[in-house]
Scaffold this active site. Structure first.
Site, PDB file in Angstrom:
ATOM      1  N   ASP A  11       0.879  -1.175   0.000  1.00 57.97           N
ATOM      2  CA  ASP A  11       0.000   0.000   0.000  1.00 57.97           C
ATOM      3  C   ASP A  11       0.912   1.219   0.000  1.00 57.97           C
ATOM      4  OD1 ASP A  11      -2.455  -1.400   0.161  1.00 57.97           O
ATOM      5  OD2 ASP A  11      -2.149  -1.706   2.303  1.00 57.97           O
ATOM      6  N   ASP A 130     -13.795  -3.552  -2.154  1.00 59.30           N
ATOM      7  CA  ASP A 130     -13.714  -3.364  -0.705  1.00 59.30           C
ATOM      8  C   ASP A 130     -15.122  -3.484  -0.138  1.00 59.30           C
ATOM      9  OD1 ASP A 130     -11.027  -2.819  -1.081  1.00 59.30           O
ATOM     10  OD2 ASP A 130     -11.311  -0.646  -1.124  1.00 59.30           O
TER      11      ASP A 130
END
EC number: 4.3.2.10
Length: 253
Positions: A11, A130
């Protein structure tokens, strides 16, 4: 049972690898190029690179960093974050990515899924989804912009739709489990795997060796993704693979 994959995730924010809990409390954990090479050398099956603020900041992905990472690794490389057009996807693939991950842009423009699968092949189009459990526990909604926006879209319906549109793979992150190290969201992952024919990568919540086994057994998922567990050297990719081999899970050595 198909061969399973272990996938570290980078990330990236401001050119650095970061990690937080439920996408908040972000802390710096390292250089993306160094970490990518480290995981390549450890025997990772693939690597995922997500520019986690590109969409929110309405900017393009960090191309230079992607190019530098691609030069250092020899495993399949998926890149996502801020990709909103065929031109963006083409540029990322030229920079060295093998696959692209679409998330917020795909929700806002479904046509992008179909067009990108047509032009580049569905094998390189990964739909990052998500999910967050609804307050009444009746199912899960799709959230976008790094978890900042609840779309109100039913997650399972979205999975079925993107599969029909040409997504070649699903990268499924549980926002409820992300960063907690309490284990993958098995109910969510199994529910998604049961309704789609494309491979599902489970993400969010891995905290120990048993968590990898739980999410890969019984075809709950095709691959398991982890970040902080690997970044902090709590486990190595080799540790995970050795454990899974002993548990009779088919895995690349």
């Amino acid at each position: 049972m198909h061969t399973k994959r272990i996938i570290p995730c980078l990330d990236v924010k401001d050119g650095r690898v970061v990690k937080g809990i439920n996408f908040k409390g972000i802390i710096d954990v390292g250089n993306p190029v160094d970490l990518a090479k480290h995981y390549n050398d450890q025997g990772a099956d693939e690597l995922v690179f997500l520019d986690i603020t590109a969409t929110h900041e309405k900017r393009g992905i960090m191309m230079r960093v992607v190019e530098e990472v691609a030069e250092q690794i020899f495993i399949p490389f998926t890149v996502g974050g801020g990709l909103s057009s065929l031109e963006d996807i083409k540029a990322i693939l030229r920079a060295g990515a093998d696959k692209v991950s679409l998330n917020s842009a795909a929700v806002k423009n479904k046509k992008l899924i179909k067009e990108s699968a047509f032009y580049f092949g569905n094998q390189c189009i990964v739909l990052a989804i998500d999910g967050k459990k609804r307050r009444d526990n009746s199912g899960w909604n799709v959230v976008i912009n790094g978890g900042r926006i609840d779309t109100g879209i039913d997650l399972l319906s979205w999975v079925e739709e993107v599969t029909k549109l040409g997504a070649g793979e699903i990268l499924l992150t549980s926002m409820d489990a992300d960063g907690t190290k309490n284990g993958f969201d098995l109910a969510l992952t199994k529910a998604v795997s049961d309704i789609t024919s494309v491979p599902v990568i489970a993400s969010g919540g891995c905290g120990c060796l048993e968590d990898f086994y739980d999410v890969l057994k019984n075809n709950t998922s095709d691959a398991a993704l982890a970040a902080s567990l690997f970044h902090y050297d709590e486990l190595t990719v080799k540790d995970v693979k050795k454990y899974l081999i002993n548990k009779k899970i088919p895995i690349r050595v």
